[in-house]
Structure formats: C-alpha cells, structure tokens
Enzyme design. Structure first.
Site, PDB file in Angstrom:
ATOM      1  CG  ASP A  14      -1.987  -1.042   1.170  1.00 21.33           C
ATOM      2  OD1 ASP A  14      -1.947  -1.877   0.242  1.00 21.33           O
ATOM      3  OD2 ASP A  14      -2.868  -1.052   2.054  1.00 21.33           O
ATOM      4  CG  ASP A  61      11.519  -0.068  14.022  1.00 19.58           C
ATOM      5  OD1 ASP A  61      10.400  -0.301  14.529  1.00 19.58           O
ATOM      6  OD2 ASP A  61      12.258  -0.947  13.568  1.00 19.58           O
ATOM      7  CG  LEU A  62       4.958   1.965  13.988  1.00 21.48           C
ATOM      8  CD1 LEU A  62       5.003   3.351  13.393  1.00 21.48           C
ATOM      9  CD2 LEU A  62       4.012   1.086  13.186  1.00 21.48           C
ATOM     10  CB  ALA A  84       4.660   0.747   9.505  1.00 17.76           C
ATOM     11  CB  SER A  87       0.672  -6.595   7.376  1.00 15.44           C
ATOM     12  OG  SER A  87       1.499  -7.198   6.392  1.00 15.44           O
ATOM     13  CB  SER A 128      -7.302  -5.054   9.311  1.00 13.89           C
ATOM     14  OG  SER A 128      -7.576  -6.329   8.776  1.00 13.89           O
ATOM     15  CD  GLU A 130      -8.118 -11.221   8.748  1.00 14.52           C
ATOM     16  OE1 GLU A 130      -8.170 -12.042   9.670  1.00 14.52           O
ATOM     17  OE2 GLU A 130      -8.439 -11.498   7.580  1.00 14.52           O
ATOM     18  CE1 TYR A 152      -2.314  -7.099  10.593  1.00 20.46           C
ATOM     19  CE2 TYR A 152      -4.462  -8.100  10.201  1.00 20.46           C
ATOM     20  CZ  TYR A 152      -3.526  -7.130   9.919  1.00 20.46           C
ATOM     21  OH  TYR A 152      -3.799  -6.179   8.969  1.00 20.46           O
ATOM     22  CE  LYS A 156      -3.142  -3.505  10.936  1.00 23.40           C
ATOM     23  NZ  LYS A 156      -2.582  -2.235  10.526  1.00 23.40           N
ATOM     24  CG  HIS A 182      -6.226  -3.557   0.003  1.00 21.11           C
ATOM     25  ND1 HIS A 182      -6.759  -3.528   1.273  1.00 21.11           N
ATOM     26  CD2 HIS A 182      -5.039  -2.921   0.081  1.00 21.11           C
ATOM     27  CE1 HIS A 182      -5.941  -2.896   2.079  1.00 21.11           C
ATOM     28  NE2 HIS A 182      -4.875  -2.527   1.394  1.00 21.11           N
ATOM     29  NE  ARG A 187      -2.309  -8.992   0.012  1.00 21.07           N
ATOM     30  CZ  ARG A 187      -2.574  -8.713   1.285  1.00 21.07           C
ATOM     31  NH1 ARG A 187      -1.723  -8.000   2.017  1.00 21.07           N
ATOM     32  NH2 ARG A 187      -3.715  -9.107   1.826  1.00 21.07           N
TER      33      ARG A 187
HETATM   34  P1  NDP Z   1       2.881  -4.918   3.852  1.00 19.90           P
HETATM   35  O1  NDP Z   1       3.123  -6.104   4.718  1.00 19.90           O
HETATM   36  O2  NDP Z   1       3.122  -5.027   2.387  1.00 19.90           O
HETATM   37  O3  NDP Z   1       3.775  -3.692   4.391  1.00 19.90           O
HETATM   38  C1  NDP Z   1       4.015  -3.508   5.749  1.00 19.90           C
HETATM   39  C2  NDP Z   1       5.002  -2.365   5.909  1.00 19.90           C
HETATM   40  O4  NDP Z   1       5.244  -2.148   7.297  1.00 19.90           O
HETATM   41  C3  NDP Z   1       6.368  -2.603   5.253  1.00 19.90           C
HETATM   42  O5  NDP Z   1       6.791  -1.420   4.641  1.00 19.90           O
HETATM   43  C4  NDP Z   1       7.247  -2.923   6.461  1.00 19.90           C
HETATM   44  O6  NDP Z   1       8.605  -2.607   6.277  1.00 19.90           O
HETATM   45  C5  NDP Z   1       6.631  -1.984   7.479  1.00 19.90           C
HETATM   46  N1  NDP Z   1       7.001  -2.308   8.852  1.00 19.90           N
HETATM   47  C6  NDP Z   1       6.824  -3.468   9.511  1.00 19.90           C
HETATM   48  N2  NDP Z   1       7.283  -3.360  10.766  1.00 19.90           N
HETATM   49  C7  NDP Z   1       7.763  -2.102  10.903  1.00 19.90           C
HETATM   50  C8  NDP Z   1       8.373  -1.394  11.965  1.00 19.90           C
HETATM   51  N3  NDP Z   1       8.592  -1.952  13.138  1.00 19.90           N
HETATM   52  N4  NDP Z   1       8.729  -0.102  11.766  1.00 19.90           N
HETATM   53  C9  NDP Z   1       8.528   0.472  10.561  1.00 19.90           C
HETATM   54  N5  NDP Z   1       7.977  -0.156   9.501  1.00 19.90           N
HETATM   55  C10 NDP Z   1       7.590  -1.427   9.690  1.00 19.90           C
HETATM   56  O7  NDP Z   1       1.376  -4.434   4.146  1.00 19.90           O
HETATM   57  P2  NDP Z   1       0.296  -3.773   3.133  1.00 19.90           P
HETATM   58  O8  NDP Z   1       0.952  -2.719   2.353  1.00 19.90           O
HETATM   59  O9  NDP Z   1      -0.462  -4.852   2.456  1.00 19.90           O
HETATM   60  O10 NDP Z   1      -0.723  -3.140   4.176  1.00 19.90           O
HETATM   61  C11 NDP Z   1      -0.550  -1.810   4.671  1.00 19.90           C
HETATM   62  C12 NDP Z   1      -1.255  -1.675   5.999  1.00 19.90           C
HETATM   63  O11 NDP Z   1      -2.641  -1.947   5.837  1.00 19.90           O
HETATM   64  C13 NDP Z   1      -0.774  -2.635   7.079  1.00 19.90           C
HETATM   65  O12 NDP Z   1      -0.855  -1.967   8.312  1.00 19.90           O
HETATM   66  C14 NDP Z   1      -1.777  -3.771   7.010  1.00 19.90           C
HETATM   67  O13 NDP Z   1      -1.847  -4.454   8.253  1.00 19.90           O
HETATM   68  C15 NDP Z   1      -3.042  -2.992   6.711  1.00 19.90           C
HETATM   69  N6  NDP Z   1      -4.082  -3.717   6.027  1.00 19.90           N
HETATM   70  C16 NDP Z   1      -3.790  -4.363   4.862  1.00 19.90           C
HETATM   71  C17 NDP Z   1      -4.771  -5.041   4.177  1.00 19.90           C
HETATM   72  C18 NDP Z   1      -4.480  -5.712   2.882  1.00 19.90           C
HETATM   73  O14 NDP Z   1      -5.332  -6.467   2.413  1.00 19.90           O
HETATM   74  N7  NDP Z   1      -3.340  -5.451   2.240  1.00 19.90           N
HETATM   75  C19 NDP Z   1      -6.159  -5.095   4.695  1.00 19.90           C
HETATM   76  C20 NDP Z   1      -6.362  -4.294   5.894  1.00 19.90           C
HETATM   77  C21 NDP Z   1      -5.355  -3.656   6.526  1.00 19.90           C
HETATM   78  P3  NDP Z   1       9.688  -3.689   5.742  1.00 19.90           P
HETATM   79  O15 NDP Z   1       9.654  -3.571   4.246  1.00 19.90           O
HETATM   80  O16 NDP Z   1      10.950  -3.199   6.357  1.00 19.90           O
HETATM   81  O17 NDP Z   1       9.255  -5.036   6.241  1.00 19.90           O
HETATM   82  P1  GDP Z   2      -5.871 -12.533   5.557  1.00 27.28           P
HETATM   83  O1  GDP Z   2      -7.331 -12.457   5.303  1.00 27.28           O
HETATM   84  O2  GDP Z   2      -5.267 -11.217   5.965  1.00 27.28           O
HETATM   85  O3  GDP Z   2      -5.483 -13.610   6.500  1.00 27.28           O
HETATM   86  O4  GDP Z   2      -5.203 -12.807   4.121  1.00 27.28           O
HETATM   87  P2  GDP Z   2      -4.504 -14.102   3.489  1.00 27.28           P
HETATM   88  O5  GDP Z   2      -4.364 -13.834   2.037  1.00 27.28           O
HETATM   89  O6  GDP Z   2      -3.273 -14.469   4.227  1.00 27.28           O
HETATM   90  O7  GDP Z   2      -5.564 -15.278   3.730  1.00 27.28           O
HETATM   91  C1  GDP Z   2      -6.868 -15.213   3.207  1.00 27.28           C
HETATM   92  C2  GDP Z   2      -7.587 -16.555   3.420  1.00 27.28           C
HETATM   93  O8  GDP Z   2      -6.966 -17.546   2.604  1.00 27.28           O
HETATM   94  C3  GDP Z   2      -7.498 -17.085   4.866  1.00 27.28           C
HETATM   95  O9  GDP Z   2      -8.770 -17.547   5.250  1.00 27.28           O
HETATM   96  C4  GDP Z   2      -6.547 -18.248   4.769  1.00 27.28           C
HETATM   97  O10 GDP Z   2      -6.784 -19.308   5.709  1.00 27.28           O
HETATM   98  C5  GDP Z   2      -6.843 -18.745   3.352  1.00 27.28           C
HETATM   99  N1  GDP Z   2      -5.750 -19.563   2.809  1.00 27.28           N
HETATM  100  C6  GDP Z   2      -5.875 -20.827   2.329  1.00 27.28           C
HETATM  101  N2  GDP Z   2      -4.666 -21.279   1.971  1.00 27.28           N
HETATM  102  C7  GDP Z   2      -3.758 -20.321   2.243  1.00 27.28           C
HETATM  103  C8  GDP Z   2      -2.341 -20.241   2.077  1.00 27.28           C
HETATM  104  O11 GDP Z   2      -1.674 -21.170   1.642  1.00 27.28           O
HETATM  105  N3  GDP Z   2      -1.755 -19.063   2.458  1.00 27.28           N
HETATM  106  C9  GDP Z   2      -2.477 -18.018   2.958  1.00 27.28           C
HETATM  107  N4  GDP Z   2      -1.851 -16.885   3.283  1.00 27.28           N
HETATM  108  N5  GDP Z   2      -3.820 -18.087   3.132  1.00 27.28           N
HETATM  109  C10 GDP Z   2      -4.445 -19.216   2.782  1.00 27.28           C
END
Ligand code: NDP
Ligand code: GDP
Length: 331
Positions: A14, A61-62, A84, A87, A128, A130, A152, A156, A182, A187
């Site tokens: 994101d 760092d967070l 951050a 996640s 989230s 979640e 997690y 959140k 998303h 991803r």
């Molecule tokens: P990512 O896992 O791709 O990115 C997470 C980011 O957090 C990375 O840049 C990571 O840095 C950074 N980070 C982790 N720990 C720390 C720390 N201690 N200090 C500073 N930075 C840190 O997540 P997404 O981009 O997919 O998601 C963005 C946000 O939205 C997250 O908070 C996620 O939980 C939330 N979210 C995401 C959803 C989704 O479907 N994608 C749905 C709902 C919520 P590094 O590269 O160094 O690891």
């Molecule tokens: P989440 O909704 O943030 O946990 O996103 P994920 O993409 O990690 O998982 C979405 C759903 O896919 C969850 O219900 C998982 O249990 C299901 N799932 C089934 N097989 C897998 C797998 O091999 N990896 C992950 N990450 N999820 C899986």
C-alpha cells in the site's frame, strides 16, 4: 507550497501505491524505512512503480518513539499515513509480542509524536476487516461489532480504538480506514492471492508442479490496492475525521479465486492444487463481506477494478517477472 506527506510502511504494497497517488497529486512524499542489512531490497516495490527517485526515504521504526518524534519534527507533515505493521495473520501466532508492539503500540507511538510535535497534521490509520473475525453480522459495516480471531486482529483493534481515542481526547484529525483484503502484483508472496498467482505462473512455465494451500473454502471481499489507497487519501481530504469501511461488497472463496488464475493460463486446477493442512490456522476467519455505502456516500469512493481483472493482472505480472527476473520497472 506542495503538501508534505509522511508514509510509514512505504516499502509495503500500500505504501508504494499510495506514494504514487500522492506524487500524482503534487505532494512531497517522505517515507519511513527500517534499517536493513540488505540495502536496496526494501525499495523494490517503489522501483517497480518507477517512483523510487521521487520519494525521500528516512530511517525510523514504529517501535522506536524517538525516531518517530525526530521524523515528525523534521518533516513537519500535513498528512501522516500509518501503513506500517506486522501485517501477516499467520506470523502473528508465531510472533505475537512483536505483532502487538508494532501493530498495536506502534500506533500510539506515532499518535503521540503527532500530538506533541505536529497536532495539526491529519492522520490515517490502516485498520483491517480482520477485526470483524468471527463475524457478528452477515455484511460488515462501521457499526458491526468486532470479534478478532488472531493476535494480528487483536493488535489492529487496539490501533483502531487508540486512533478513535486520540480523535476524541485531543481533537486530532485522525481517521481509520477499515479496509477489506486488497491485493495487486505488489502483494507479499505469503498472502493467498499472490501465492496463487505466483504458483500458477510457475506451473505454467514448468518451474513447479503443485500449488499447496490451506483452507480454500474461506471467503474474502477482495479489492485492488490501487483503488483502496485512493480511499485513504480521500479520508484525509474531509473536513472531519471519521472511520470508513472500504470494500467491494462481493465475497469470493479462495477456491473460486484459484479457478480464475488457473483458468487464465488454461491449466486444470484439479491436477495441481494440493490441500496441505500445514497452512490451516489455529483460528480461522471463514468469511468477510463489507458494505462500503458510507465511503460511497461521504467520500464519493467506489472500486474500479474487479477480482477477475486483478487476478489476471497479477498472473501476467508474475509470468513476466519469472521470465525476466531483472526487469523491475513496469510503469
Ligand atoms: P505490507 O506487509 O506489504 O507492508 C508492511 C510495511 O510495514 C512494510 O513497509 C514494512 O517494512 C513496514 N514495517 C513493519 N514493521 C515495521 C516497523 N517496526 N517499523 C517500521 N515499519 C515497519 O502491508 P500492506 O501494504 O499490504 O498493508 C498496509 C497496511 O494496511 C498494514 O498496516 C496492514 O496491516 C493494513 N491492512 C492491509 C490489508 C491488505 O489487504 N493489504 C487489509 C487491511 C489492513 P519492511 O519492508 O521493512 O518489512
Ligand atoms: P488474511 O485475510 O489477511 O489472512 O489474508 P490471506 O491472504 O493471508 O488469507 C486469506 C484466506 O486464505 C485465509 O482464510 C486463509 O486461511 C486462506 N488460505 C488458504 N490457503 C492459504 C495459504 O496457503 N496461504 C495463505 N496466506 N492463506 C491461505
């Protein structure tokens, strides 16, 4: 003068898409990155979108309040997007304390830094779906009670409520986006959509034979990250801070999502998909389905990219990456 945005988690999915949007909107974009011994790797998503040289990356760092205080003082941001987090749901059972420190308490660190150094900054918290976990209503909206099902999701929930609390206690312009899953070609590979599109691309190219998954009956309301970061930005353009569900309003099983990916490359899913209980979770979120009516009405937001289009884009990007491993920029 250009608006200044500070993005935590800029190296994540994101963070990359949001930075591209903010640059397009004329912002000066600052990103907080953690120090790593693998220099350059953390920035691969920004490079893929062709914007690495357009953002300013600053160490922080967070977990480290002093680093965030310093960043807020130096940047003097108009808007702060807290993306951050630790996640990944599965990792949160393996590292529950770290998840709580980063994903929960980390939000207080950044809110404190804003309250003390830059209270006029507008704040976005990445909440989230979640948090709904064992769902209390068939369709989840801003008023649906939460029931988190993983460390997690519990973390959140704390981040969500501390954001609401700082808004109500100190009058900060602090908004929380309750975003449903998303995805995109950026991803992380551990999440199920990308695991599937990468796995299907490998099978198509003869690099792998099987794709091993856990609970394929789970259902998610999947959207595209490029659509969802637009909603984040819109929230901070409102006169009043608030909380919004961001979702498509359609839910699909992992099984059906897989069918789209295998179908796109003309391969029979049943010959390659293996159910592996290793990937089952200690507690599962069986189904999520969001109602984005408030976001539509107040923000004028609606998703533009459907699941089929997104999965095809992801499979194509993975095929391309596997065939041309040195090519990173697609924009
Ligand atoms: P990512 O896992 O791709 O990115 C997470 C980011 O957090 C990375 O840049 C990571 O840095 C950074 N980070 C982790 N720990 C720390 C720390 N201690 N200090 C500073 N930075 C840190 O997540 P997404 O981009 O997919 O998601 C963005 C946000 O939205 C997250 O908070 C996620 O939980 C939330 N979210 C995401 C959803 C989704 O479907 N994608 C749905 C709902 C919520 P590094 O590269 O160094 O690891
Ligand atoms: P989440 O909704 O943030 O946990 O996103 P994920 O993409 O990690 O998982 C979405 C759903 O896919 C969850 O219900 C998982 O249990 C299901 N799932 C089934 N097989 C897998 C797998 O091999 N990896 C992950 N990450 N999820 C899986």
């Amino acid at each position: 003068m250009a608006k200044r945005a500070l993005v935590t988690g800029i190296s994540g999915q994101d963070g990359a898409y949001l930075s591209r949007l903010l640059i397009q909107q004329g912002y000066e974009v600052f990103g907080m990155v953690r120090r790593s011994s693998h220099s350059g790797i953390a920035e691969h998503r920004l490079r893929w979108l062709g914007i690495l040289d357009k953002v300013k990356l600053l160490d922080g760092d967070l977990l480290d309040l002093s680093s965030i205080m310093r960043l807020i003082s130096e940047v003097q941001p108009d808007e702060v997007y807290n993306l951050a987090a630790q996640s990944f749901v599965t990792s949160s059972w393996q590292q529950p304390v770290l998840t709580a420190n980063v994903t929960a308490v980390g939000v207080t660190n950044i809110l404190e830094a804003i309250r003390l150094n830059r209270p006029q900054a507008r704040f976005y918290q990445a909440s989230s779906s979640e948090m709904y976990g064992r769902i209390q209503e068939p369709v989840q909206s801003e008023s649906t009670p939460f029931y988190p099902r993983s460390p997690y999701a519990v973390a959140k929930l704390y981040g969500h409520w501390i954001t609401v609390n700082y808004r109500e206690s100190f009058g900060l312009h602090a908004s929380s986006g309750i975003l449903f899953n998303h995805e995109s070609p950026l991803r992380g590979l551990e999440f199920v959509t990308r695991k599937v599109t990468d796995g299907v691309a490998r099978i198509k190219l003869g690099l792998n034979k099987d794709l091993r998954l856990g609970n394929i009956e789970a259902k998610r309301d999947w959207g595209h990250a490029a659509d969802y970061v637009r909603a984040m930005w819109l929230m901070l353009q409102q006169d009043h801070a608030d909380d919004y569900v961001i979702a498509t309003g359609t839910t699909t099983s992992v099984r059906e999502m897989c069918k789209i990916a295998f179908g796109h490359v003309g391969i029979d899913m049943d010959e390659h998909l293996v159910i592996d209980p290793t990937f089952y979770r200690p507690a599962e979120v069986e189904i999520l389905l969001g109602n984005p009516a408030k976001a539509k009405q107040v923000l004028g937001w609606a998703p533009q990219i459907d699941l089929q289009t997104m999965i095809v884009e992801m499979v194509e990007a993975d095929l391309d990456r596997l065939q041309h491993p040195t090519v990173v920029s697609r924009s």
